[in-house]
Scaffold this motif. Structure first.
Motif, PDB file in Angstrom:
ATOM      1  N   THR A 176       0.808  -1.241  -0.053  1.00  0.00           N
ATOM      2  CA  THR A 176       0.052  -0.031  -0.016  1.00  0.00           C
ATOM      3  C   THR A 176       0.624   1.227   0.085  1.00  0.00           C
ATOM      4  O   THR A 176       0.749   2.091  -0.649  1.00  0.00           O
ATOM      5  CB  THR A 176      -0.786  -0.070   1.189  1.00  0.00           C
ATOM      6  N   ALA A 177       1.749   1.350   0.833  1.00  0.00           N
ATOM      7  CA  ALA A 177       2.784   2.337   0.899  1.00  0.00           C
ATOM      8  C   ALA A 177       3.432   2.679  -0.516  1.00  0.00           C
ATOM      9  O   ALA A 177       3.572   3.891  -0.832  1.00  0.00           O
ATOM     10  CB  ALA A 177       3.825   1.910   2.129  1.00  0.00           C
ATOM     11  N   ARG A 178       3.872   1.432  -0.868  1.00  0.00           N
ATOM     12  CA  ARG A 178       4.728   1.801  -2.179  1.00  0.00           C
ATOM     13  C   ARG A 178       3.772   2.104  -3.415  1.00  0.00           C
ATOM     14  O   ARG A 178       4.178   2.945  -4.144  1.00  0.00           O
ATOM     15  CB  ARG A 178       5.256   0.296  -2.552  1.00  0.00           C
ATOM     16  N   THR A 179       2.778   1.298  -3.734  1.00  0.00           N
ATOM     17  CA  THR A 179       1.807   1.474  -4.803  1.00  0.00           C
ATOM     18  C   THR A 179       0.759   2.746  -4.555  1.00  0.00           C
ATOM     19  O   THR A 179       0.462   3.457  -5.588  1.00  0.00           O
ATOM     20  CB  THR A 179       1.075   0.221  -5.397  1.00  0.00           C
ATOM     21  N   GLU A 180       0.342   3.054  -3.489  1.00  0.00           N
ATOM     22  CA  GLU A 180      -0.809   3.987  -3.503  1.00  0.00           C
ATOM     23  C   GLU A 180      -0.232   5.068  -2.883  1.00  0.00           C
ATOM     24  O   GLU A 180      -1.007   6.100  -3.070  1.00  0.00           O
ATOM     25  CB  GLU A 180      -2.018   3.163  -2.673  1.00  0.00           C
ATOM     26  N   ARG A 181       0.975   5.055  -2.193  1.00  0.00           N
ATOM     27  CA  ARG A 181       1.241   6.516  -1.591  1.00  0.00           C
ATOM     28  C   ARG A 181       2.766   7.015  -2.036  1.00  0.00           C
ATOM     29  O   ARG A 181       3.445   7.886  -1.663  1.00  0.00           O
ATOM     30  CB  ARG A 181       1.379   6.380  -0.202  1.00  0.00           C
ATOM     31  N   GLY A 182       3.428   6.003  -2.893  1.00  0.00           N
ATOM     32  CA  GLY A 182       4.659   6.523  -3.620  1.00  0.00           C
ATOM     33  C   GLY A 182       5.779   6.473  -2.522  1.00  0.00           C
ATOM     34  O   GLY A 182       6.912   7.060  -2.565  1.00  0.00           O
ATOM     35  N   CYS A 183       5.760   5.450  -1.588  1.00  0.00           N
ATOM     36  CA  CYS A 183       6.739   5.448  -0.683  1.00  0.00           C
ATOM     37  C   CYS A 183       8.023   4.552  -1.185  1.00  0.00           C
ATOM     38  O   CYS A 183       7.634   3.557  -2.033  1.00  0.00           O
ATOM     39  CB  CYS A 183       6.314   4.539   0.714  1.00  0.00           C
ATOM     40  N   THR A 184       9.088   4.830  -0.885  1.00  0.00           N
ATOM     41  CA  THR A 184      10.360   4.131  -1.369  1.00  0.00           C
ATOM     42  C   THR A 184      11.252   3.554  -0.444  1.00  0.00           C
ATOM     43  O   THR A 184      12.042   2.830  -0.696  1.00  0.00           O
ATOM     44  CB  THR A 184      11.404   5.273  -2.349  1.00  0.00           C
ATOM     45  N   ALA A 185      10.512   3.688   0.923  1.00  0.00           N
ATOM     46  CA  ALA A 185      11.376   3.281   2.233  1.00  0.00           C
ATOM     47  C   ALA A 185      10.499   2.908   3.253  1.00  0.00           C
ATOM     48  O   ALA A 185       9.545   3.644   3.360  1.00  0.00           O
ATOM     49  CB  ALA A 185      12.532   3.953   2.538  1.00  0.00           C
ATOM     50  N   ALA A 186      10.943   2.061   4.067  1.00  0.00           N
ATOM     51  CA  ALA A 186      10.074   1.642   5.488  1.00  0.00           C
ATOM     52  C   ALA A 186      11.170   1.735   6.464  1.00  0.00           C
ATOM     53  O   ALA A 186      12.285   1.492   6.456  1.00  0.00           O
ATOM     54  CB  ALA A 186       9.462   0.399   5.233  1.00  0.00           C
TER      55      ALA A 186
END
Length: 152
Positions: free
Chosen positions: A100-110
């Motif tokens: 969700t973070a990557r595909t829906e919110r454009g996140c690149t790291a956790a």
């Protein structure tokens, strides 16, 4: 030494806390071109990210609570009920939050913080790298900060 013109006060004061947060944000924005660029974009604010696993009766079997900010996923809590551990629910929760973070919110790291008796091995198994180890936080416990780059 504090000048006689000032008075130190140790009390919880939400109004002063909010004012301090605002002033710190303004100072940080002025000092950092990265934060200036972030202002006014969707990544400027924290957005909650929650993932739940419910049992057949709708009861809580596990969950992940975190937020996204500045292209990062921050995992705050991840928990699976004792009766459901070992069934892959923790992995499913983490995988869904990262997706969700990557595909829906454009996140690149956790990132995540965990204690030595909790789950540092779980996170390293899922591709997280230990970035920081703080012994005796709190006394007798070691805290780990782990990060992972999220592939596109």
């Amino acid at each position: 030494m504090v000048s006689r013109m000032f008075r130190l006060v140790t009390e919880v004061d939400k109004e002063r806390r909010d004012l301090l947060r605002t002033r710190l944000r303004e100072t940080n924005t002025a000092a950092s071109s990265v934060l200036r660029t972030l202002r006014g974009t969707p990544h400027e604010r924290e957005f909650p990210l929650h993932v739940w696993v419910l049992d057949d009766n709708g009861g809580l079997a596990g969950g992940l609570v975190g937020h996204t900010w500045a292209t990062w996923l921050h995992v705050t809590y991840l928990w699976v009920d004792d009766g459901h551990r070992g069934a892959g629910l923790g992995s499913a929760l983490l995988t869904e939050a990262e997706r969700t973070a990557r595909t829906e919110r454009g996140c690149t790291a956790a990132r995540v913080e965990t204690w030595d008796f909790q789950a540092p091995g779980f996170y390293t198994k899922h591709g997280y790298d230990i970035m920081c180890v703080i012994p005796d936080y709190p006394p007798g416990i070691t805290e780990y900060t782990l990060v992972k780059r999220l592939s596109r």
